[in-house]
Design a protein around this motif. Structure first.
Motif, short mmCIF file in Angstrom:
data_model
loop_
_atom_site.label_atom_id
_atom_site.label_comp_id
_atom_site.label_asym_id
_atom_site.label_seq_id
_atom_site.Cartn_x
_atom_site.Cartn_y
_atom_site.Cartn_z
N LEU A 142 -2.02 -10.25 8.20
CA LEU A 142 -2.23 -8.94 8.81
C LEU A 142 -1.91 -7.82 7.83
CD1 LEU A 142 -0.78 -9.33 12.40
CD2 LEU A 142 -3.14 -8.84 11.79
N LEU A 143 -0.83 -7.96 7.08
CA LEU A 143 -0.47 -6.93 6.12
C LEU A 143 -1.45 -6.85 4.96
CD1 LEU A 143 3.41 -7.33 6.08
CD2 LEU A 143 2.05 -5.52 7.14
N ILE A 144 -2.07 -7.97 4.61
CA ILE A 144 -3.08 -7.95 3.56
C ILE A 144 -4.36 -7.29 4.07
CG2 ILE A 144 -4.64 -9.43 2.21
CD1 ILE A 144 -2.25 -11.38 1.93
N LEU A 145 -4.76 -7.60 5.29
CA LEU A 145 -5.97 -7.03 5.86
C LEU A 145 -5.82 -5.56 6.21
CD1 LEU A 145 -7.09 -9.93 8.22
CD2 LEU A 145 -8.17 -9.23 6.08
N GLU A 146 -4.65 -5.18 6.70
CA GLU A 146 -4.38 -3.80 7.11
C GLU A 146 -3.08 -3.32 6.48
OE1 GLU A 146 -6.22 -1.75 8.89
OE2 GLU A 146 -7.78 -3.24 9.24
N PRO A 147 -3.12 -2.90 5.21
CA PRO A 147 -1.88 -2.49 4.55
C PRO A 147 -1.21 -1.27 5.19
CG PRO A 147 -3.73 -2.46 3.02
CD PRO A 147 -4.26 -2.86 4.34
N GLY A 148 -1.95 -0.44 5.88
CA GLY A 148 -1.38 0.75 6.51
C GLY A 148 -0.83 0.51 7.89
N LEU A 149 -0.89 -0.72 8.38
CA LEU A 149 -0.46 -1.03 9.74
C LEU A 149 1.01 -0.71 10.01
CD1 LEU A 149 -1.49 -2.17 12.43
CD2 LEU A 149 -0.83 -4.43 11.63
N PRO A 150 1.95 -1.07 9.13
CA PRO A 150 3.35 -0.72 9.42
C PRO A 150 3.57 0.79 9.56
CG PRO A 150 3.26 -2.33 7.66
CD PRO A 150 1.85 -1.89 7.93
N GLN A 190 1.34 2.99 10.56
CA GLN A 190 0.74 3.41 11.82
C GLN A 190 1.65 3.06 13.00
OE1 GLN A 190 -3.02 1.47 11.94
NE2 GLN A 190 -3.91 2.72 10.29
N LEU A 191 2.25 1.88 12.97
CA LEU A 191 3.15 1.48 14.05
C LEU A 191 4.40 2.35 14.09
CD1 LEU A 191 2.84 -2.40 13.84
CD2 LEU A 191 1.84 -0.88 15.54
N LEU A 221 3.54 5.67 15.67
CA LEU A 221 3.44 5.59 17.12
C LEU A 221 4.82 5.55 17.78
CD1 LEU A 221 0.61 2.95 17.59
CD2 LEU A 221 0.49 5.40 18.06
N ARG A 222 5.77 4.96 17.10
CA ARG A 222 7.11 4.79 17.67
C ARG A 222 7.93 6.07 17.60
NH1 ARG A 222 11.89 0.94 15.71
NH2 ARG A 222 13.09 1.03 17.61
N ARG A 223 7.74 6.86 16.56
CA ARG A 223 8.52 8.10 16.39
C ARG A 223 8.08 9.14 17.41
NH1 ARG A 223 7.77 8.58 10.00
NH2 ARG A 223 9.08 6.84 9.41
N PRO A 224 9.05 9.80 18.03
CA PRO A 224 8.68 10.88 18.94
C PRO A 224 8.14 12.07 18.13
CG PRO A 224 11.06 10.72 18.76
CD PRO A 224 10.47 9.58 17.98
N ARG A 225 7.14 12.68 18.64
CA ARG A 225 6.54 13.82 17.93
C ARG A 225 7.30 15.09 18.29
NH1 ARG A 225 0.32 12.03 18.68
NH2 ARG A 225 0.51 10.25 17.30
#
Length: 78
Positions: free
Chosen positions: A57-65, A67-68, A71-75
């Protein structure tokens, strides 16, 4: 010489397979149907059921961590 590339359709299929593999592997490890470590296999169940699909997953989508985490951080609103 032409370098082969992954088509967008194939990329989506690989991503779906890796996510399914990770979900099934995590379920097997959490329910202890497959132990994390055995005397015969060592840490191989953990590697093949959790670490390998996570790495894919990290190879296919290096920006995934990133992005996650976004999403977790409050804006903050100013």
């Amino acid at each position: 010489m032409h370098t082969p590339t992954i088509q967008h359709h194939d990329h989506g299929d690989l991503l779906a397979i890796a996510l399914l593999w990770l979900a099934i592997g995590a379920a097997l490890l959490v329910t202890t149907l497959v132990p994390l470590h055995t005397a015969l296999l060592g840490w191989a169940p953990l590697l093949w059921l959790f670490v390998a699909p996570l790495t894919l997953l990290l190879i296919l989508e290096p920006g995934l961590p990133r992005q996650l985490l976004a999403l977790r951080r409050p804006r903050r609103r100013h």
